[in-house]
Design a protein around this motif. Sequence first.
Motif, short mmCIF file in Angstrom:
data_model
loop_
_atom_site.label_atom_id
_atom_site.label_comp_id
_atom_site.label_asym_id
_atom_site.label_seq_id
_atom_site.Cartn_x
_atom_site.Cartn_y
_atom_site.Cartn_z
N ASP A 1 0.82 -1.23 0.00
CA ASP A 1 0.00 0.00 0.00
C ASP A 1 0.85 1.27 0.00
OD1 ASP A 1 1.03 -0.07 2.58
OD2 ASP A 1 -0.82 0.69 3.50
N ALA A 2 2.16 1.12 -0.15
CA ALA A 2 3.05 2.28 -0.10
C ALA A 2 2.81 3.21 -1.28
CB ALA A 2 4.51 1.83 -0.08
N MET A 3 3.00 4.50 -1.03
CA MET A 3 2.90 5.51 -2.09
C MET A 3 4.31 5.92 -2.48
SD MET A 3 -0.10 7.71 -0.20
CE MET A 3 -0.31 8.90 -1.52
N VAL A 4 4.62 5.76 -3.75
CA VAL A 4 5.96 6.10 -4.28
C VAL A 4 5.81 7.27 -5.25
CG1 VAL A 4 7.98 5.28 -5.53
CG2 VAL A 4 6.70 3.69 -4.06
N THR A 5 6.40 8.40 -4.90
CA THR A 5 6.25 9.61 -5.72
C THR A 5 7.61 10.12 -6.17
OG1 THR A 5 4.34 10.24 -4.37
CG2 THR A 5 5.27 11.93 -5.80
N MET A 6 7.77 10.29 -7.49
CA MET A 6 8.99 10.89 -8.01
C MET A 6 8.94 12.39 -7.73
SD MET A 6 10.48 10.98 -11.93
CE MET A 6 10.16 9.24 -12.22
N THR A 7 9.97 12.90 -7.11
CA THR A 7 10.00 14.31 -6.73
C THR A 7 11.09 15.03 -7.53
OG1 THR A 7 11.46 13.83 -4.85
CG2 THR A 7 9.09 13.82 -4.43
N GLY A 8 11.61 16.12 -6.99
CA GLY A 8 12.70 16.84 -7.64
C GLY A 8 12.30 17.47 -8.96
N GLY A 9 13.30 17.67 -9.81
CA GLY A 9 13.09 18.35 -11.08
C GLY A 9 12.12 17.66 -12.01
N PHE A 10 12.09 16.32 -11.98
CA PHE A 10 11.19 15.61 -12.87
C PHE A 10 9.73 15.85 -12.50
CE2 PHE A 10 15.09 13.02 -13.45
CZ PHE A 10 15.23 13.20 -14.81
N ARG A 11 9.44 16.03 -11.23
CA ARG A 11 8.06 16.37 -10.83
C ARG A 11 7.72 17.79 -11.28
NH1 ARG A 11 5.09 17.94 -5.63
NH2 ARG A 11 2.99 17.17 -6.06
N ARG A 12 8.73 18.63 -11.44
CA ARG A 12 8.50 20.00 -11.91
C ARG A 12 8.43 20.08 -13.44
NH1 ARG A 12 12.90 21.05 -8.58
NH2 ARG A 12 14.04 22.01 -10.33
N GLY A 13 8.50 18.93 -14.11
CA GLY A 13 8.33 18.91 -15.56
C GLY A 13 9.61 18.90 -16.36
N LYS B 1 12.88 17.58 -18.31
CA LYS B 1 13.14 16.40 -19.15
C LYS B 1 14.51 15.79 -18.89
CE LYS B 1 9.19 16.87 -21.20
NZ LYS B 1 8.09 15.94 -20.85
N LEU B 2 15.37 16.54 -18.20
CA LEU B 2 16.72 16.07 -17.88
C LEU B 2 17.04 16.39 -16.43
CD1 LEU B 2 18.68 17.33 -21.04
CD2 LEU B 2 18.02 14.97 -20.56
N GLY B 3 17.85 15.55 -15.80
CA GLY B 3 18.27 15.79 -14.43
C GLY B 3 19.58 15.08 -14.16
N HIS B 4 20.09 15.22 -12.94
CA HIS B 4 21.34 14.55 -12.58
C HIS B 4 21.11 13.36 -11.66
CE1 HIS B 4 23.99 17.33 -14.60
NE2 HIS B 4 23.33 18.35 -14.07
N ASP B 5 19.93 13.29 -11.06
CA ASP B 5 19.57 12.13 -10.24
C ASP B 5 18.05 12.02 -10.23
OD1 ASP B 5 18.72 14.17 -8.61
OD2 ASP B 5 20.08 13.73 -6.96
N VAL B 6 17.56 10.97 -9.57
CA VAL B 6 16.12 10.78 -9.49
C VAL B 6 15.76 10.60 -8.02
CG1 VAL B 6 14.17 9.58 -10.53
CG2 VAL B 6 16.41 9.40 -11.62
N ASP B 7 14.85 11.44 -7.53
CA ASP B 7 14.44 11.42 -6.12
C ASP B 7 13.05 10.82 -5.97
OD1 ASP B 7 16.79 12.87 -5.57
OD2 ASP B 7 15.78 14.77 -5.93
N PHE B 8 12.88 10.01 -4.90
CA PHE B 8 11.59 9.40 -4.63
C PHE B 8 11.21 9.58 -3.17
CE2 PHE B 8 13.23 7.08 -8.27
CZ PHE B 8 12.12 7.01 -9.11
N LEU B 9 9.95 9.93 -2.94
CA LEU B 9 9.39 10.00 -1.60
C LEU B 9 8.51 8.78 -1.40
CD1 LEU B 9 9.06 11.72 1.01
CD2 LEU B 9 6.99 12.65 -0.04
N ILE B 10 8.74 8.06 -0.31
CA ILE B 10 7.99 6.84 -0.03
C ILE B 10 7.27 6.99 1.30
CG2 ILE B 10 8.14 4.34 0.29
CD1 ILE B 10 10.91 4.53 -1.15
#
Length: 516
Positions: A328-340, A342-351
């Motif tokens: 039932d966990a909620m996994v949300t991609m945050t950081g620059g990718f959540r702001r739209g 198309k490129l970033g240096h890492d990928v952040d997730f809030l669980i």
Amino acid sequence: MDALPVVHSSPRKKRSRLMGASVAYPPYDIKFHNLVLFILEKKMGSSRRAFLMELARRKGFRVEDELSDSITHIVAENNTGSEVLEWLQVQDIKISSQLELLDVSWLVECMRAGNPVVITGKHQLVSYTVKSDASFGSNPGSQNTPPLAIKKISQYACQRRTSLNNCNHIFTDALDILAENHEFRENEVSCVAFMRAASVLKSLPFTIISMKDTKGIPCLGDKAKCVIEEIIEDGESSEVKAILNDERYQSFKLFTSVFGVGLKTSEKWFRMGFRTLNKIMSDKTLKLTRMQKAGFLYYEDLVSCVAKAEADAVSVLVQEAVWAFLPDAMVTMTGGFRRGKKLGHDVDFLITSPGATEEEEQQLLPKVINFWERKGLLLYHDLVESTFEKLKLPSRKVDALDHFQKCFLILKLHLQHVNGVGNSKTGQQEGKNWKAIRVDLVMCPYERRAFALLGWTGSRQFERDLRRFATHERKMMLDNHALYDKTKRIFLKAESEEEIFAHLGLDYIDPWERNA
């Protein structure tokens, strides 16, 4: 001598210098019925005003002789927005709620085009809204709120909408370099000043083409304005050019591109005479941390940008691992990718998980790490245990890290799982079918999700200003854990980002408009 007859004439009516005289003009066909123009005579002169009115009418515009409540656009010359507003406030006229105050340059462009042109920031004298029942001049001496509610550009990024559509790259890129250089030199005051200047320019819906366009824009100090003026005149900034050629800046830029290398280490290596990464890697006397060793080992992959398709593929890996232990966990991609982005240096997730116990929350990330290790996908990890205390007040520091459990990782992403980049140049050049990707996982209690989501979405300047706004304007303290009202001495609960904005009295800003 006979007396001259006395002629009784009615008092001569004065011609209004403000409104302009009503003059009979030849009838012209009106092509643009949704526009009703009024040209202000103040500082323009009657002859030029009459000429422009005649010309506009010939082009099919509806131009009124006098100000009325039907006017939609007021055109002025050599007037500031404040001067026009002051003039309007003494007119006993109800006006449209969508009235535009425009510089004469807009009308000139319309005349050239033969039709209305798009209004941009360079045309607008001021942006504002008017109460629908407002009447100017009805009570000139009143101390009540003026009928005009002027929307000035805020000094706070959290009150500005900043999309990825930056119209002023040539200026913001220069200011970002200046900010970065001061950050490398640990000059926080100058760094923040240039960051704020770049941030406000990124929010503008128009391109600055002259220094006149910077009038009324906050956060532009003298140094920032000098840079902007030099770029306008010469196409580049001599100071920025010097920084880009500066050996210290180049070295710090290179060193900090390595995962695990910060300013202190960069300063140390620079003082030791290092200028290239090869020299550092070949020096056996240097003691590198685990993180730095991983940074050098996977440098080529990590220094290249992460594409959105790669981030989406990583998201699938994260969800698979998390849901294996907490369905039932909620996994949300945050950081620059959540702001739209198309490129970033890492990928952040809030669980977070609404049904998880505290023990299950603590054990999830270690289980996920083991899960990836068994699958051969884990290249590096650094687990930081939670130091979160529920009763602790939010941090007073605008850049404070949160106290949630988190893990900094490097994952092996097989390129065949990435949509559209299966034949990646990276894989071909290095003779491998995978890419090392930087991933951050943050585990937070469910009741803190809204605060953590807001904090981890960014951008950096948006978050700084959001906390600064809370402190200075609302007497509150905000961080990734909570919002505390210092006046009422209570914690304010929030189940969504919208509720946090509402507590702060701010209009909600979507993630893709937080690119400050």
